[in-house]
Design a protein around this motif. Structure first.
Motif, short mmCIF file in Angstrom:
data_model
loop_
_atom_site.label_atom_id
_atom_site.label_comp_id
_atom_site.label_asym_id
_atom_site.label_seq_id
_atom_site.Cartn_x
_atom_site.Cartn_y
_atom_site.Cartn_z
N LEU A 40 47.94 47.79 48.61
CA LEU A 40 47.39 46.46 48.42
C LEU A 40 47.48 45.66 49.72
N HIS A 44 42.47 45.99 46.94
CA HIS A 44 42.41 47.37 47.42
C HIS A 44 41.15 47.53 48.25
N TYR A 96 37.73 44.04 38.71
CA TYR A 96 37.34 45.38 39.12
C TYR A 96 35.87 45.52 39.50
N THR A 155 39.00 46.23 44.39
CA THR A 155 39.75 45.52 43.36
C THR A 155 40.28 44.23 43.95
N GLN A 172 45.57 54.47 44.45
CA GLN A 172 45.54 53.84 45.77
C GLN A 172 46.54 52.70 45.77
N ALA A 224 43.45 40.64 37.14
CA ALA A 224 42.92 41.77 37.89
C ALA A 224 41.40 41.82 37.69
N LEU A 275 43.15 41.20 42.99
CA LEU A 275 44.24 40.83 42.11
C LEU A 275 44.77 39.47 42.54
N LEU A 326 51.77 39.52 38.31
CA LEU A 326 50.32 39.70 38.21
C LEU A 326 49.74 38.72 37.19
#
Lengths: 118, 111
Positions: free
Chosen positions: A106, A92, A50, A31, A103, A48, A33, A45
């Motif tokens: 970060l 991640h 993925y 991931t 999880q 994000a 961010l 944030l």
């Protein structure tokens, strides 16, 4: 340990300019961010990501998850004064998870400081 | 909905003392992570708690400990404070763990 290399370290912008910053890692991330932090506050944030190759926009902000899964970039179009602040990439790292939880570790870059040109 | 809240906002301690920082996650979030941010750096992961169990620990000494309560709020404890523990301590909550939402932080100064 794993580190994220974020560049540039700082940059000056004039209102209306486009801004680019990027982040690279020596290992694969699940991931990516992007956060913005103003002085004395917690990171907020922005976007994000993925999936490898994913391109996502949030208003004037666009971010991409690199194909190799080891990098990401953030673009800001037509910058305005309130864009000033510190931008952090975070991710991640890919690890095997043997529980149905989440999880939380970060990994952050060192940040890109955006300032207004005098 | 309220965001992540942290208390206190600021704290001044002396070397050797103990400190407890508190965090309330966003309603519905079961995961809380703690980070330390020193000036000029990105946040560094300390702990993650999910459903009241420790799920991850960063590279911090045993002087650092944490716990999560049944209402998913969390405490971070630091014993035997050192000057180098001066930092902004951030709490982040998440529903799935991927997108983490940060509180305003607690600014700890150790004299």
């Amino acid at each position: 340990g794993q580190q994220l290399n974020q560049s540039p370290q700082s940059m000056f912008i004039q209102e209306g300019e486009d801004v680019s910053m990027n982040c690279t890692s020596s290992s694969i991330f699940n991931t990516w961010l992007w956060y913005k932090q103003d002085p004395g506050e917690g990171p907020v944030l922005l976007i994000a990501l993925y999936k490898a190759g994913e391109l996502t926009s949030n208003g004037r902000l666009t971010a991409q998850f690199g194909i190799t899964r080891k990098d990401s970039f953030l673009n800001i179009s037509a910058s305005i004064p309130s864009d000033v602040g510190i931008y952090f990439c975070a991710g991640h790292p890919r690890v095997l998870m043997n529980y149905g939880g989440s999880q939380g570790n970060l990994i952050f870059g060192k940040g890109t400081k955006l300032s207004v040109k005098p | 909905d309220a965001g992540v809240t942290q208390s206190p906002t600021h704290l001044i301690k002396t070397r050797g003392q103990h400190v407890t920082l508190r965090c309330s996650p966003i309603s519905g979030h079961k995961s809380v992570s703690w980070y330390q941010q020193v000036l000029g750096q990105g946040p560094q992961f300390i702990f993650q708690y999910y459903e009241k169990e420790e799920r991850g620990r960063g590279n911090f000494p045993d002087r650092f400990s944490a716990r999560q309560f049944p209402n998913y709020s969390s405490e971070l404890n630091v014993n035997a404070l050192l000057l180098g523990d001066s930092a902004l301590y951030l709490c982040a909550s998440s529903f799935s763990g991927n997108e983490q939402f940060f509180g305003p932080g607690t600014r700890l100064t150790v004299l």
